[in-house]
Design a protein around this motif. Structure first.
Motif, mmCIF file in Angstrom:
data_model
loop_
_atom_site.group_PDB
_atom_site.id
_atom_site.type_symbol
_atom_site.label_atom_id
_atom_site.label_comp_id
_atom_site.label_asym_id
_atom_site.label_seq_id
_atom_site.Cartn_x
_atom_site.Cartn_y
_atom_site.Cartn_z
ATOM 1 N N ASN A 122 74.085 33.446 19.646
ATOM 2 C CA ASN A 122 73.461 32.354 20.439
ATOM 3 C C ASN A 122 73.920 31.135 20.080
ATOM 4 O O ASN A 122 73.646 30.662 18.951
ATOM 5 C CB ASN A 122 72.056 32.739 20.622
ATOM 6 C CG ASN A 122 71.222 31.540 21.524
ATOM 7 O OD1 ASN A 122 71.046 30.638 21.112
ATOM 8 N ND2 ASN A 122 71.394 31.799 22.804
ATOM 9 N N ASN A 123 74.551 30.265 20.880
ATOM 10 C CA ASN A 123 74.938 28.968 20.233
ATOM 11 C C ASN A 123 74.425 27.782 21.287
ATOM 12 O O ASN A 123 74.162 28.069 22.528
ATOM 13 C CB ASN A 123 76.585 28.751 20.538
ATOM 14 C CG ASN A 123 77.198 29.800 19.739
ATOM 15 O OD1 ASN A 123 76.920 29.873 18.580
ATOM 16 N ND2 ASN A 123 78.336 30.320 20.154
ATOM 17 N N GLY A 124 73.968 26.652 20.575
ATOM 18 C CA GLY A 124 73.450 25.538 21.421
ATOM 19 C C GLY A 124 73.648 24.071 20.810
ATOM 20 O O GLY A 124 74.119 24.162 19.639
ATOM 21 N N SER A 132 73.141 20.030 26.508
ATOM 22 C CA SER A 132 74.147 21.262 27.182
ATOM 23 C C SER A 132 73.236 22.361 26.946
ATOM 24 O O SER A 132 72.402 22.742 25.890
ATOM 25 C CB SER A 132 75.340 21.526 26.255
ATOM 26 O OG SER A 132 76.096 20.367 26.618
ATOM 27 N N SER A 134 72.365 26.439 25.930
ATOM 28 C CA SER A 134 72.700 27.198 25.128
ATOM 29 C C SER A 134 73.438 28.435 25.665
ATOM 30 O O SER A 134 73.187 28.799 26.921
ATOM 31 C CB SER A 134 71.655 27.921 24.097
ATOM 32 O OG SER A 134 70.735 28.607 24.796
ATOM 33 N N THR A 135 74.441 29.064 24.809
ATOM 34 C CA THR A 135 75.181 30.182 25.371
ATOM 35 C C THR A 135 75.054 31.353 24.412
ATOM 36 O O THR A 135 74.792 31.154 23.238
ATOM 37 C CB THR A 135 76.760 29.996 25.595
ATOM 38 O OG1 THR A 135 76.974 29.425 24.200
ATOM 39 C CG2 THR A 135 76.595 28.728 26.518
ATOM 40 N N THR A 136 75.137 32.730 25.035
ATOM 41 C CA THR A 136 75.084 33.951 24.217
ATOM 42 C C THR A 136 76.255 34.489 24.453
ATOM 43 O O THR A 136 76.594 34.774 25.714
ATOM 44 C CB THR A 136 73.642 34.707 24.829
ATOM 45 O OG1 THR A 136 72.612 33.808 24.491
ATOM 46 C CG2 THR A 136 73.485 36.007 23.670
ATOM 47 N N SER A 137 76.670 35.185 23.389
ATOM 48 C CA SER A 137 78.086 36.011 23.488
ATOM 49 C C SER A 137 77.960 37.168 22.696
ATOM 50 O O SER A 137 77.014 37.252 21.610
ATOM 51 C CB SER A 137 79.096 35.404 22.923
ATOM 52 O OG SER A 137 79.268 34.661 21.799
ATOM 53 N N ARG A 334 80.932 36.632 27.127
ATOM 54 C CA ARG A 334 80.156 35.381 27.036
ATOM 55 C C ARG A 334 79.171 35.485 28.311
ATOM 56 O O ARG A 334 79.502 35.652 29.436
ATOM 57 C CB ARG A 334 80.483 34.229 26.982
ATOM 58 C CG ARG A 334 79.814 32.919 27.029
ATOM 59 C CD ARG A 334 80.365 31.438 27.028
ATOM 60 N NE ARG A 334 81.135 31.440 25.461
ATOM 61 C CZ ARG A 334 81.792 30.644 25.154
ATOM 62 N NH1 ARG A 334 81.885 29.395 26.273
ATOM 63 N NH2 ARG A 334 82.405 30.336 23.722
ATOM 64 N N TYR A 335 77.941 35.617 27.954
ATOM 65 C CA TYR A 335 76.903 35.706 29.163
ATOM 66 C C TYR A 335 76.717 34.300 30.007
ATOM 67 O O TYR A 335 76.810 33.345 29.480
ATOM 68 C CB TYR A 335 75.449 36.323 28.690
ATOM 69 C CG TYR A 335 75.266 37.693 27.890
ATOM 70 C CD1 TYR A 335 75.764 38.628 28.643
ATOM 71 C CD2 TYR A 335 75.258 37.659 26.571
ATOM 72 C CE1 TYR A 335 75.745 39.660 27.762
ATOM 73 C CE2 TYR A 335 75.286 38.748 26.064
ATOM 74 C CZ TYR A 335 75.592 40.143 26.623
ATOM 75 O OH TYR A 335 75.604 41.172 25.939
ATOM 76 N N ASN A 336 76.303 34.648 31.141
ATOM 77 C CA ASN A 336 75.946 33.519 32.177
ATOM 78 C C ASN A 336 77.051 32.527 32.286
ATOM 79 O O ASN A 336 77.058 31.464 32.302
ATOM 80 C CB ASN A 336 74.860 32.535 31.504
ATOM 81 C CG ASN A 336 73.455 33.571 31.345
ATOM 82 O OD1 ASN A 336 73.254 34.069 32.108
ATOM 83 N ND2 ASN A 336 72.883 33.292 30.180
ATOM 84 N N ASP A 337 78.569 33.377 32.397
ATOM 85 C CA ASP A 337 79.527 32.538 32.726
ATOM 86 C C ASP A 337 80.307 33.277 33.657
ATOM 87 O O ASP A 337 79.993 34.471 34.271
ATOM 88 C CB ASP A 337 80.393 32.118 31.522
ATOM 89 C CG ASP A 337 81.026 33.472 31.042
ATOM 90 O OD1 ASP A 337 80.657 34.408 31.625
ATOM 91 O OD2 ASP A 337 81.884 33.369 29.998
#
Length: 473
Positions: A122-124, A132, A134-137, A334-337
């Motif tokens: 999880n990146n933020g 921005s 956060s993104t989860t991959s 990568r989720y949510n893309d």
């Protein structure tokens, strides 16, 4: 011709000794053997002598080591107890199981290695002031590797492990034979200690009877104070010998209990009568050949030689080409893309060849060649020792068999001599010194006969161990 005459003499002596032993042990056997109502069940005896299963347990209170009872056991029961309880034998079994596991580890190289791994991240921008989202991959990978060609290293490793299993199997077999020999020898030692107590107790009774007779003769006016003093000294000496024999008996019992790993509060005694354990039917030459065929030590050195040969091949394989197969499959998402899962694979061959290692591999191979020579030298040395062992115990067996015959006849003569000495003393034509001397001769003759029989049994046990049949594996 000399060999034939010797064998005929040996057989004649064996038959004669058997007849003599049967004559003189008939009454002793009747007293020693238990009646059907008194016979201990073998299974219950073995169960009662089971030690604590925890090897780390030790007593902390005096009552835990105080002897609570004495259990009579036979030689067969003692051998069964040793097979089940002896810790050296258990250690040999554990070593065998360890080498079997090492072989399975070496055989695992015949199959490919496969692995998978995954990573969820999880990146933020941060906890404060980030704009921005956060993104989860997720990323994952599956990999397989297999050594196609190792220049003989894999096969040598497996063969090395197989030879180690063979060595530990032979070690277990040898340890079993050694434990059996030790149990038989210690059992005969215990029998000798028991018999020595019996003989010395009989000597004390004889000395007491002589003292009473001498005192009665003194009171009747037909004896002397010197005779009484002689009888008193003889009695004191017999009592001292009995005390020492009882001490040796206790030591023999505790030593045997230690060998059998018995419970702390149990003492044992030998129930089998003292008699010849059997006759050896093979010639010396046949015995030597059987020993060469059956003793596990020789195959052990051959297995060690084979191990050194496999180590030599392992060392030289490092100079040969190494070829491996590698396959990888990976995926990433990568989720949510708006991008779907991305995956890929790779398959390849890996080759390696050592051009120069400073001579290390050849030096290791030279060490292994030296180990091969050492194993061959040890094999030859052990072969000669086996022959010497067989010859030593074979000759001891023959001489002890002759000693049994001689001591049996001497025991009969000593008993007759004591009766005559007492009759001469009662008739007034003998002396107390003659009676005392005859009593001592009888005690010595009884001890010599017991020693001759048990020395024969010890030599027979050693000879049987030398040519023990190979166990099925």
């Amino acid at each position: 011709m000399n060999s034939i005459l010797f064998r005929v003499h040996f057989t004649w002596v064996a038959v004669l000794v058997s007849l003599l032993i049967a004559t003189f042990t008939k009454s002793a056997d009747a007293q020693t053997l238990q009646s059907p109502n008194q016979t201990n069940n073998s299974a219950s005896v073995l169960y009662n002598l089971t030690p604590n299963p925890n090897p780390l347990q030790f007593p902390t209170k005096p009552e835990e080591v105080r002897i609570q009872g004495t259990v009579p056991i036979s030689l067969n029961q003692a051998l069964e107890l040793a097979k089940r309880n002896n810790r050296d034998l258990q250690a040999a079994q554990f070593q065998l199981e360890r080498s079997q596991s090492a072989l399975r580890e070496a055989q695992a190289a015949l199959l490919p290695n496969a692995s998978i791994n995954g990573n969820l991240t999880n990146n933020g921008d941060g906890f404060f002031g980030g704009s921005s989202p956060s993104t989860t991959s997720f990323s994952g990978q599956a990999q397989i590797n297999y050594d196609l060609y190792t220049s003989g290293n894999r096969q040598a490793s497996i063969r090395f492990a197989e030879e180690q299993v063979r060595i530990d199997e032979l070690n277990f077999e040898n340890q079993s034979a050694v434990i059996g020999l030790n149990v038989s020898t210690q059992y005969y030692n215990l029998q000798q200690a028991d018999e020595q107590v019996r003989i010395n107790r009989s000597a004390v009774e004889n000395a007491q009877a002589s003292l009473r007779d001498t005192q009665a003769r003194l009171e009747a006016g037909v004896g002397t104070q010197f005779d009484v003093l002689q009888a008193q000294v003889n009695l004191a000496d017999a009592q001292q010998q009995l005390t020492n024999a009882i001490s040796q008996q206790r030591i023999a019992r505790r030593q045997f209990a230690t060998l059998l790993s018995l419970p702390q509060s149990i003492d044992i005694t030998a129930v089998d009568p003292v008699r010849i354990a059997g006759l050896w039917q093979l010639t010396l030459e046949q015995t030597i050949i059987q020993a060469y065929q059956n003793r596990p030590e020789l195959p052990q050195f051959l297995a060690q030689r084979n191990q050194a040969e496999q180590q030599r091949r392992q060392a030289l394989s490092q100079l040969g080409p190494q070829l491996g197969l590698n396959g990888i499959y990976s995926l990433q998402d990568r989720y949510n893309d708006s991008i779907s899962v991305a995956d890929g694979y790779s398959v390849g061959l890996q080759a390696n060849l050592t051009l120069f290692d400073g001579g290390a591999a050849r030096a290791r191979a030279a060490q292994s060649r030296a180990n091969i020579a050492i194993a061959e030298t040890q094999f030859a040395n052990q072969r000669d020792l086996i022959r010497f062992d067989v010859e030593q115990y074979y000759f001891q067996l023959q001489s002890n068999l002759d000693n049994v015959q001689t001591s049996t006849l001497a025991l009969t003569q000593a008993r007759e001599a004591l009766q005559i000495a007492r009759l001469r003393l009662q008739a007034g034509v003998g002396t107390q010194t003659e009676v005392i001397s005859a009593e001592n001769d009888l005690t010595r003759a009884e001890g010599n006969r017991v020693t001759a029989i048990l020395d024969y049994n010890r030599a027979l046990a050693n000879l049987q161990r030398s040519v023990t049949s190979r166990t099925a594996r």
